[in-house]
Enzyme design. Structure first.
Site, PDB file in Angstrom:
ATOM      1  N   HIS A  19       0.983  -0.817   0.141  1.00 17.54           N
ATOM      2  CA  HIS A  19       0.143  -0.036  -0.280  1.00 17.54           C
ATOM      3  C   HIS A  19       0.794   1.107  -0.674  1.00 17.54           C
ATOM      4  O   HIS A  19       0.576   2.558  -0.666  1.00 17.54           O
ATOM      5  CB  HIS A  19      -0.434   0.032   1.249  1.00 17.54           C
ATOM      6  CG  HIS A  19      -1.994  -0.730   1.095  1.00 17.54           C
ATOM      7  ND1 HIS A  19      -2.480  -1.693   2.336  1.00 17.54           N
ATOM      8  CD2 HIS A  19      -2.565  -1.870   0.343  1.00 17.54           C
ATOM      9  CE1 HIS A  19      -3.401  -2.380   2.312  1.00 17.54           C
ATOM     10  NE2 HIS A  19      -3.346  -2.303   0.949  1.00 17.54           N
ATOM     11  N   LYS A  43     -16.522  -7.512   6.386  1.00 14.50           N
ATOM     12  CA  LYS A  43     -15.585  -8.676   6.762  1.00 14.50           C
ATOM     13  C   LYS A  43     -15.158  -7.821   8.618  1.00 14.50           C
ATOM     14  O   LYS A  43     -15.893  -6.769   8.622  1.00 14.50           O
ATOM     15  CB  LYS A  43     -14.360  -8.345   6.466  1.00 14.50           C
ATOM     16  CG  LYS A  43     -14.418  -8.505   4.634  1.00 14.50           C
ATOM     17  CD  LYS A  43     -12.876  -7.611   4.012  1.00 14.50           C
ATOM     18  CE  LYS A  43     -12.935  -7.304   3.005  1.00 14.50           C
ATOM     19  NZ  LYS A  43     -11.818  -6.344   2.170  1.00 14.50           N
ATOM     20  N   ARG A  92      -1.556  -6.163  -8.082  1.00 12.01           N
ATOM     21  CA  ARG A  92      -0.366  -6.998  -8.075  1.00 12.01           C
ATOM     22  C   ARG A  92       0.058  -7.828  -9.556  1.00 12.01           C
ATOM     23  O   ARG A  92       0.635  -8.207  -9.670  1.00 12.01           O
ATOM     24  CB  ARG A  92      -0.768  -7.883  -6.991  1.00 12.01           C
ATOM     25  CG  ARG A  92      -0.244  -6.983  -6.109  1.00 12.01           C
ATOM     26  CD  ARG A  92      -1.418  -7.431  -4.580  1.00 12.01           C
ATOM     27  NE  ARG A  92      -2.667  -7.867  -4.324  1.00 12.01           N
ATOM     28  CZ  ARG A  92      -2.994  -7.694  -3.461  1.00 12.01           C
ATOM     29  NH1 ARG A  92      -2.676  -7.941  -1.925  1.00 12.01           N
ATOM     30  NH2 ARG A  92      -4.026  -8.294  -3.830  1.00 12.01           N
ATOM     31  N   SER A 130      -3.776  -7.289   2.765  1.00 11.29           N
ATOM     32  CA  SER A 130      -3.395  -7.630   4.435  1.00 11.29           C
ATOM     33  C   SER A 130      -4.350  -9.164   4.526  1.00 11.29           C
ATOM     34  O   SER A 130      -3.590  -9.175   5.917  1.00 11.29           O
ATOM     35  CB  SER A 130      -4.476  -6.557   4.373  1.00 11.29           C
ATOM     36  OG  SER A 130      -3.691  -5.557   4.388  1.00 11.29           O
TER      37      SER A 130
HETATM   38  O1  PNS Z   1      -8.737  -3.276  -0.200  1.00  8.51           O
HETATM   39  P1  PNS Z   1     -10.419  -3.470  -0.922  1.00  8.51           P
HETATM   40  O2  PNS Z   1     -11.152  -4.554   0.998  1.00  8.51           O
HETATM   41  O3  PNS Z   1      -9.788  -4.507  -1.542  1.00  8.51           O
HETATM   42  O4  PNS Z   1     -10.967  -1.899  -1.344  1.00  8.51           O
HETATM   43  C1  PNS Z   1     -12.473  -2.456  -1.593  1.00  8.51           C
HETATM   44  C2  PNS Z   1     -12.677  -1.446  -2.078  1.00  8.51           C
HETATM   45  C3  PNS Z   1     -13.438  -0.156  -0.413  1.00  8.51           C
HETATM   46  C4  PNS Z   1     -12.468   0.141  -2.967  1.00  8.51           C
HETATM   47  C5  PNS Z   1     -14.710  -1.465  -2.412  1.00  8.51           C
HETATM   48  O5  PNS Z   1     -15.319  -2.675  -1.656  1.00  8.51           O
HETATM   49  C6  PNS Z   1     -15.485  -0.113  -2.214  1.00  8.51           C
HETATM   50  O6  PNS Z   1     -15.344   1.126  -2.911  1.00  8.51           O
HETATM   51  N1  PNS Z   1     -17.025  -0.191  -1.611  1.00  8.51           N
HETATM   52  C7  PNS Z   1     -17.756   0.718  -1.356  1.00  8.51           C
HETATM   53  C8  PNS Z   1     -18.996   0.364  -1.200  1.00  8.51           C
HETATM   54  C9  PNS Z   1     -18.876   0.913  -3.191  1.00  8.51           C
HETATM   55  O7  PNS Z   1     -18.900   2.272  -3.866  1.00  8.51           O
HETATM   56  N2  PNS Z   1     -19.299  -0.272  -4.297  1.00  8.51           N
HETATM   57  C10 PNS Z   1     -19.216  -0.474  -5.601  1.00  8.51           C
HETATM   58  C11 PNS Z   1     -17.735  -0.734  -6.101  1.00  8.51           C
HETATM   59  S1  PNS Z   1     -17.502  -1.096  -7.997  1.00  8.51           S
END
Ligand code: PNS
Length: 166
Positions: A19, A43, A92, A130
């Site tokens: 990150h 989660k 990645r 993570s």
């Molecule tokens: O680090 P992560 O858990 O892979 O991040 C995922 C994240 C936070 C980017 C994604 O879950 C998100 O944007 N959630 C917010 C809700 C939302 O907008 N959902 C539609 C995404 S297409």
């Protein structure tokens, strides 16, 4: 040209060197970068949102155009509220691609003016996540070199000394 603000969203539970690598790269491309922690995680997180924010702030202290924030609800709504022009995400390995492509295209459908920019972390961090850091650490393995030393210390206090959130 106007300033370009980008949002780097994620769970960051906890922040890894991967990150951090991406944040440093992003900070050199965009005028401003907001690292945004999702608050309504489905989660079961290891670190609370305030703890994750604090660790991100500590890790990015030396980068003047990076700030840390939280968001809930739709990412595109948050980005619109901040008047961001781009979302930053890391890819990645090939396996990240499908999930990231789906999210990027859904976000584009919801907010056509917002671009998702993908950056690759340094090769040495391509296997770091993570989730794996949490799992390996909780099972007694070393995560040295994969997270900052002081994050490893925080993991130790949280996992083995039962540190309660402040
Ligand atoms: O680090 P992560 O858990 O892979 O991040 C995922 C994240 C936070 C980017 C994604 O879950 C998100 O944007 N959630 C917010 C809700 C939302 O907008 N959902 C539609 C995404 S297409």
């Amino acid at each position: 040209m106007s300033e370009i603000l980008a949002i780097y969203p994620g769970s960051f539970d906890p922040i890894t060197n991967g990150h951090l690598d991406l944040i440093e790269r992003g900070s050199q491309i965009f005028n401003r970068l907001i690292v945004a922690v999702l608050t309504n995680l489905e989660k079961n997180p290891l670190f609370t949102v305030p703890e994750r924010v604090e660790m991100l702030q500590e890790a990015t202290r030396g980068i003047s155009n990076v700030s840390v924030d939280t968001f809930s609800g739709l990412l595109v709504d948050y980005a619109r509220q901040k008047q961001a022009k781009a979302l930053l995400r890391g890819i990645r390995a090939f396996t990240d691609y499908e999930y990231e492509l789906q999210m990027a295209l859904m976000n584009r459908k919801l907010a056509p003016d917002l671009e998702t920019v993908f950056l690759m972390p340094a090769l040495s961090y391509t296997y770091v996540s993570s989730r794996l850091v949490r799992e390996v650490f909780q099972l007694g393995g070393s995560v040295s070199g994969l997270v900052p030393d002081w994050v490893e210390e925080r993991l130790h206090r949280k996992v083995f000394q039962g540190e309660q959130p402040k």
